[in-house]
Scaffold this active site. Structure first.
Site, PDB file in Angstrom:
ATOM      1  N   CYS A  66       1.350  -1.352   0.208  1.00  0.00           N
ATOM      2  CA  CYS A  66       0.031  -0.053   0.018  1.00  0.00           C
ATOM      3  C   CYS A  66       1.168   1.390  -0.177  1.00  0.00           C
ATOM      4  O   CYS A  66       1.931   1.607  -0.295  1.00  0.00           O
ATOM      5  CB  CYS A  66      -0.964  -0.350   1.327  1.00  0.00           C
ATOM      6  SG  CYS A  66       0.087  -0.142   2.982  1.00  0.00           S
ATOM      7  N   THR A  67       0.195   2.727   0.413  1.00  0.00           N
ATOM      8  CA  THR A  67       0.735   3.552   0.453  1.00  0.00           C
ATOM      9  C   THR A  67       1.953   3.368   1.106  1.00  0.00           C
ATOM     10  O   THR A  67       3.536   4.027   0.749  1.00  0.00           O
ATOM     11  CB  THR A  67       0.290   5.120   0.200  1.00  0.00           C
ATOM     12  OG1 THR A  67      -0.850   4.664  -0.132  1.00  0.00           O
ATOM     13  CG2 THR A  67       1.196   6.109  -0.224  1.00  0.00           C
TER      14      THR A  67
END
Ligand code: ZN
Ligand code: ZN
Length: 352
Positions: free
Chosen positions: A200-201
């Protein structure tokens, strides 16, 4: 009594930050660990951060802490020492420092106690958040991405995935993390024999997701430590080729940081290659979508003919009702409440 909450108006605080001359750094960090008394932890931390003039948004829950803050650079070392000694789980916690940022995106400290730091909808008491997958650094990521027995799984929202991703990664299409977790288990049921790499980020979501997959019998689960942000930084430092292509979506005005020159998305209106996210100019709609410069001109920055027409009506109505100059309309345009009221008024009048 120590000060535990802010009591100064928003405008005043914003003005103070913009007038500051000392530079600030924007820093984010998270850790999952058991906090027995989140309320007491929160109050204690608030007093310490307030003294150091730290601003930003911090969530504290029984499962850990998630923070995005700005720190006066002069106080950074004191802050670091304070944080690392606050709790054993926070000792040497990874601090992500934003590089291209003036640190002025926050002007108040908001420290909230929440049920979870990442809302997950998990009610299973046997779920063990510590049973996470294996952390990956950039060099191993690049090796695994060429392995046919490895599956890369993007745990962000679909619009983030749309403009950039790891080569060949699949996305679990969903609007919330809560829905995404069971869907991931379902979608990957036939890939249990493979190695699953989640990302994810910034790493906070896939850390939890990796534990969720292990909880559901997936054995070879990995996740990228520090997410896309840390991967890109490490890959650049180590001189490795970037296997994340396109843009990394970010939640500020830029709406995306270009990682490689590849454009992997399409304009939602004419299907030409484009990866620029915009919000529909019709403030009542405000839809987030991808729009090329041609379509932006054609639709006046709106997502559809309907929105373009609605916006036209809105301006006309404002002009007529308030007899105000163009300058003032711009200011009116910022007040969503007023626009909503006006729009309701127009709709009502169009129907009768
Ligand atoms: Zn277009
Ligand atoms: Zn619209």
């Amino acid at each position: 009594m120590p000060v535990l909450y802010n009591r100064i108006s928003n405008e005043e605080l914003k003005k103070r930050v913009l007038n500051e001359t000392d530079p600030r750094a924007t820093v984010s960090f998270y850790t999952y660990f058991v906090i027995d008394n989140p309320r007491a932890f929160r109050d204690n931390l608030y007093i310490k951060l307030n003294k150091l003039k730290v601003f930003g948004r911090i969530y504290v829950a029984k499962e850990g802490i998630n923070a995005q803050i700005s720190i006066p650079k002069n106080n950074f070392l004191i802050f670091k020492k304070m944080l690392f000694t606050l709790h054993p789980a926070l000792n040497k916690v990874r601090l992500n420092i934003a590089l291209e940022d003036n640190g002025k995106s926050f002007w108040v400290l908001r420290l909230k106690v929440r049920e979870r730091i990442v809302a997950d909808g998990i009610n299973d008491e046997n779920f063990d958040l510590k049973n996470i997958g294996e952390y990956l650094q950039a060099d191993r990521v690049n090796k695994m991405i060429d392995d046919p027995n490895t599956l890369f799984v993007d745990m962000r929202n679909h619009y983030e995935y749309e403009i950039g991703y790891f080569e060949n990664a699949i996305n679990i299409p969903s609007d919330t993390f809560r829905e995404q977790l069971p869907l991931a288990v379902e979608m990957l049921q036939n890939s249990k024999h493979k190695s699953i790499v989640m990302y994810c980020t910034g790493g906070i979501r896939c850390e939890k997701a990796s534990a969720y997959m292990r909880h559901h019998g997936f054995e070879n689960v990995y996740h990228i430590e520090g997410g896309i942000i840390a991967y890109v930084r490490q890959a650049k430092e180590m001189g490795l080729p970037l296997r994340f292509i396109g843009k990394n979506f970010v939640f500020d005005q830029r709406m995306g940081e270009r990682i490689t020159s590849d454009v992997v998305a399409y304009c939602h209106q004419c299907d030409t290659l484009c990866d620029t996210h915009v919000n529909c100019k019709n403030k009542i709609c405000h839809l987030l979508f991808i729009q090329c410069p041609n379509c932006a001109a054609k639709f006046d920055g709106c997502c559809s003919i309907t929105c373009k027409e609605e916006m036209g009506l809105l301006y006309k109505a404002l002009l007529k009702r308030h007899r105000i100059s163009n300058n003032k309309i711009k200011r009116f345009n910022k007040s969503k409440k007023l626009l909503n009221r006006t729009m309701q008024f127009i709709r009502k009048n169009n129907h009768t």
